[in-house]
Every structure is written in structure tokens, then in C-alpha cells.
Design a protein around this motif. Structure first.
Motif, PDB file in Angstrom:
ATOM      1  N   PRO A  51       0.805  -1.229   0.000  1.00  0.00           N
ATOM      2  CA  PRO A  51       0.000   0.000   0.000  1.00  0.00           C
ATOM      3  C   PRO A  51       0.835   1.275   0.000  1.00  0.00           C
ATOM      4  O   PRO A  51       0.377   2.306  -0.499  1.00  0.00           O
ATOM      5  N   ALA A  83      -5.260  -4.611   2.804  1.00  0.00           N
ATOM      6  CA  ALA A  83      -5.545  -3.216   3.126  1.00  0.00           C
ATOM      7  C   ALA A  83      -6.972  -2.829   2.788  1.00  0.00           C
ATOM      8  O   ALA A  83      -7.259  -1.657   2.552  1.00  0.00           O
ATOM      9  N   GLN A  88      -2.828   0.261   6.156  1.00  0.00           N
ATOM     10  CA  GLN A  88      -2.905  -1.129   6.627  1.00  0.00           C
ATOM     11  C   GLN A  88      -3.772  -1.258   7.882  1.00  0.00           C
ATOM     12  O   GLN A  88      -3.732  -2.288   8.552  1.00  0.00           O
TER      13      GLN A  88
END
Length: 384
Positions: A55, A132, A245
Motif C-alpha cells: 500500500p 488493506a 494497513q
């Protein structure tokens, strides 16, 4: 002044790293060349662990392990009410283990079921998206139970990854858009489908977990956001690196960044798929985080939480990569991302039903804002 100091210091450190790395020998082999061979178990595991950092545009197994360790230590400190705990992980719900566990299982299932797309295409694919998105979000709405964690993990691998794959390969790549647009589009669509479906699953009880929604009455979770100063701003900037996250803690972010830098020095291919542009990318992330937190600090005080991390994992780095790391792209992408991304995300989150996790607003903002800003800048000389 604090934001400028943070961004300036980060830029100097990263420029030094960029200068010294080429003179260092490659001291570790790269595992990021995994091409979908499931028989290579060790490389596959390293790839999956590296996906936990995807991410933030890193892909480092070392950074992933250090991030998770930092998050675990912060969670233990939260339970014991230690002053050094930092911002509470998992929105202060106490569900760090359940959320990360569900996300990890969804990540494993995603790579097991869809890793072949890497072999077929020979290119990066968004196999990381469950970690995520849907799995931890479902846990943070319905609570920490085995049935909830399993449901989130399965739906994440079954919905989030294939939708993101379609968006990236049949939308972003033909149109020349950053892959993050497709990944976040997949997260948003699959989350809407998931939470609508969960209303009809008999084992999913009425949501009981309260998470921040950028609205009046949002929980502060033991964080006094009204006492803001240089130290608070610095901590918040650091914590923003792991908010995607669902961790959002300084210790986890410190582990993530330290692991990424170490991996870069050992072998740039181990630290990120962006390779030699990693210093420029990290500079843009530090700058946009500093500007966003400084700009929207009153919203943090009002609501107890605000999505200042949105441009850190989308708009700013995507602009840098689209412009091949130019200075103007670093600055303009970071500033525009900080100005547009967070309020857009908050506006969407406020309008979601109470049983839909507000992270949907974050990923909608990432997809739309990144598309708008990168497309606009690409038409301006010096940014294309």
C-alpha cells in the motif's frame, strides 16, 4: 515550521541515500522477481510478506516483518496503557490481532488464487489488496470472531483481488493511468459489495464496533488530539505511513520505513518495485504527510481522526512515478494531494451507512483524486 522541518530533513536524508546506494555492492538477492512459481515456497512467502507493505509502494519482506512487529509492540503497550504506545493501532478498537490476522489470511488466499496472473502477464499485479481493504474492515465493523475474520478473508480474496485485477489490466494500463487507481477502485467496489452482502449472512451479527467517521461524536480512543504541537505533528506524520494497513502507529511506521531503507541499501530491487526512484517517492510521501497533517490538524482535534494519510499512499507517489521523479512532481503532487485527498475522503465517509466501514471513502478519494491530478499534470509541460 514543523512540517517544513520534517519534509526538509526527510529530503536531505533521502538524497544522501540516493547518492551512496549506487556505490554499495548488492548484498542480498532479490525475491521481487517472483513470477508465479508456487513450487518456490521461500520466494513465494517472501513475496506475500512483502505485499503487506505494498500500500505504501514498498515491497519489502524485511519492512513487512518490522512493521508488523512494531504494530504488535504498540498493541501490547496500548493494552497496558503505556505512555510510549503512540497512536492506538486499529483505531483503538483492541482488534489489531483479529484485523491483521484476517488481512494476512486474505493476502495468502489472494496470492494462492491469483498469483498465476503474475506468471501469465509477466508484470506486477495487485494481489496485495485484501490486506488493506475488506478483511480488516469487516473485522473492525463486526468484531473479533473467527467467523467474521474468515468471512472477511474469503470475500477479500474472492472479490477485492479479481476486481482490482480487472481494473488494473483492462482499465489503468490501456488508459495509461497509475495502477493505484485500479487497485483502490477494486477495494472500493468490493467493499460496497461485501458490506451489502454481510447484511444477509446469518452468522454476521449487528455491527458493534465504533470506528472514526470524520463526524461529530467520533471516538478519540485515549488520544488527546486537542494538545497539538510540533511533537504531535511529527508523530502523526510518521503514523500516517501505516494507516492504509489499518495500523496507523508510529512504531509500526518506523519499522516499515527502517526496513524499506535497509532493503534499499542492500539491494534496491528488494525495497520496492519502483527501484532507484524510491528516495524520490519517500520524499514525496514525507512532504505530503507533513503538509496534510499541518493543514488539517483542526479536523483531527474536532473528530479524533482524519484521513490525512490518503495522499501518502496514492496521489503523491503516483505523481512522482508518472513524472519519473522530477522535483516539480514531488512538490506539486504532494501539495495537491494534501489539499484535495483528505477532505474528499472525509466527505464520502460521512455519507456511508453505519455498517459500512468508512475506509471506503479513503479508497474512493484515492482513485478519483489520483486520476484527476495525474491526468491534469501529465498535460502540463515538465510533468509528462
Amino acid at each position: 515550521m514543523t512540517a517544513a522541518l520534517i519534509a526538509g530533513t526527510a529530503a536531505i536524508v533521502l538524497v544522501v541515500l540516493a547518492r551512496i546506494q549506487p556505490s554499495l555492492p548488492v548484498m542480498m538477492p532479490s525475491y521481487t522477481g517472483w513470477h508465479g512459481s508456487y513450487s518456490d515456497v521461500a520466494t513465494w512467502f517472501a513475496w506475500v510478506l512483502g505485499d503487506t507493505t505494498e500500500p505504501g509502494y514498498a515491497h519489502s519482506a524485511l519492512a513487512g516483518a518490522m512493521m508488523l512487529l512494531g504494530g504488535y509492540l504498540a498493541q501490547q503497550a496500548f493494552k497496558l496503557r503505556k505512555r510510549w504506545m503512540g497512536f492506538p493501532v486499529a483505531s483503538g478498537t483492541g482488534l489489531f490481532g483479529w484485523a491483521v490476522g484476517s488481512g494476512a489470511l486474505g493476502l495468502i488466499l489472494s496470492n494462492a488464487a491469483w498469483g498465476w496472473t503474475i506468471a501469465v502477464s509477466g508484470m506486477w499485479q495487485p494481489t496485495f489488496v485484501p490486506f488493506a481493504s475488506v478483511p480488516p474492515a469487516v473485522v473492525l465493523v463486526y468484531g473479533g470472531r473467527r467467523s467474521v475474520a474468515l468471512t472477511g478473508a474469503v470475500l477479500g480474496a474472492a472479490l477485492s483481488t479479481p476486481i482490482a485485477l480487472l481494473a488494473v489490466n483492462f482499465g489503468c494500463r490501456p488508459l495509461g493511468l497509475p495502477p493505484v487507481v485500479g487497485a483502490t477502485t477494486g477495494m472500493a467496489i468490493s467493499a460496497l459489495m461485501t458490506f451489502a452482502l454481510c447484511r444477509h449472512l446469518p452468522w454476521m451479527r449487528v455491527p458493534t464496533v465504533v470506528v472514526p467517521r470524520c463526524s461529530a461524536g467520533s471516538p478519540h480512543h485515549f488520544v488527546d488530539t486537542t494538545r497539538q504541537g510540533p511533537l504531535w505533528l511529527s508523530r502523526r506524520v510518521l503514523a500516517d505511513f501505516t494507516d492504509a494497513q489499518f495500523i496507523g502507529n508510529e512504531w509500526a511506521s518506523a519499522g516499515l520505513l527502517a526496513g524499506t531503507v535497509i532493503s534499499y541499501l542492500l539491494n534496491p530491487a528488494m525495497a520496492s518495485n519502483v527501484g532507484v526512484l524510491l528516495p524520490e517517492l519517500l520524499t514525496s510521501q514525507a512532504l505530503t504527510a507533513a503538509v496534510a497533517v499541518a493543514l488539517w490538524h483542526r479536523q483531527w482535534a474536532t473528530y479524533g481522526w482524519y484521513p490525512t494519510f490518503v495522499p501518502v499512499v496514492s496521489i503523491a507517489p503516483a505523481t512522482v512515478l508518472a513524472s519519473h521523479g522530477s522535483v516539480q512532481a514531488i512538490v506539486v503532487g504532494a501539495v495537491l494531494g494534501a489539499v484535495i485527498g483528505p477532505p474528499f475522503a472525509a466527505a464520502v465517509a460521512r455519507r456511508l451507512p453505519p455498517d459500512f466501514h468508512p475506509f471506503i471513502g479513503n479508497v474512493v478519494s484515492m482513485a478519483v483524486s489520483t486520476t484527476m491530478i495525474v491526468t491534469t499534470l501529465s498535460a502540463i509541460p515538465g510533468f509528462g
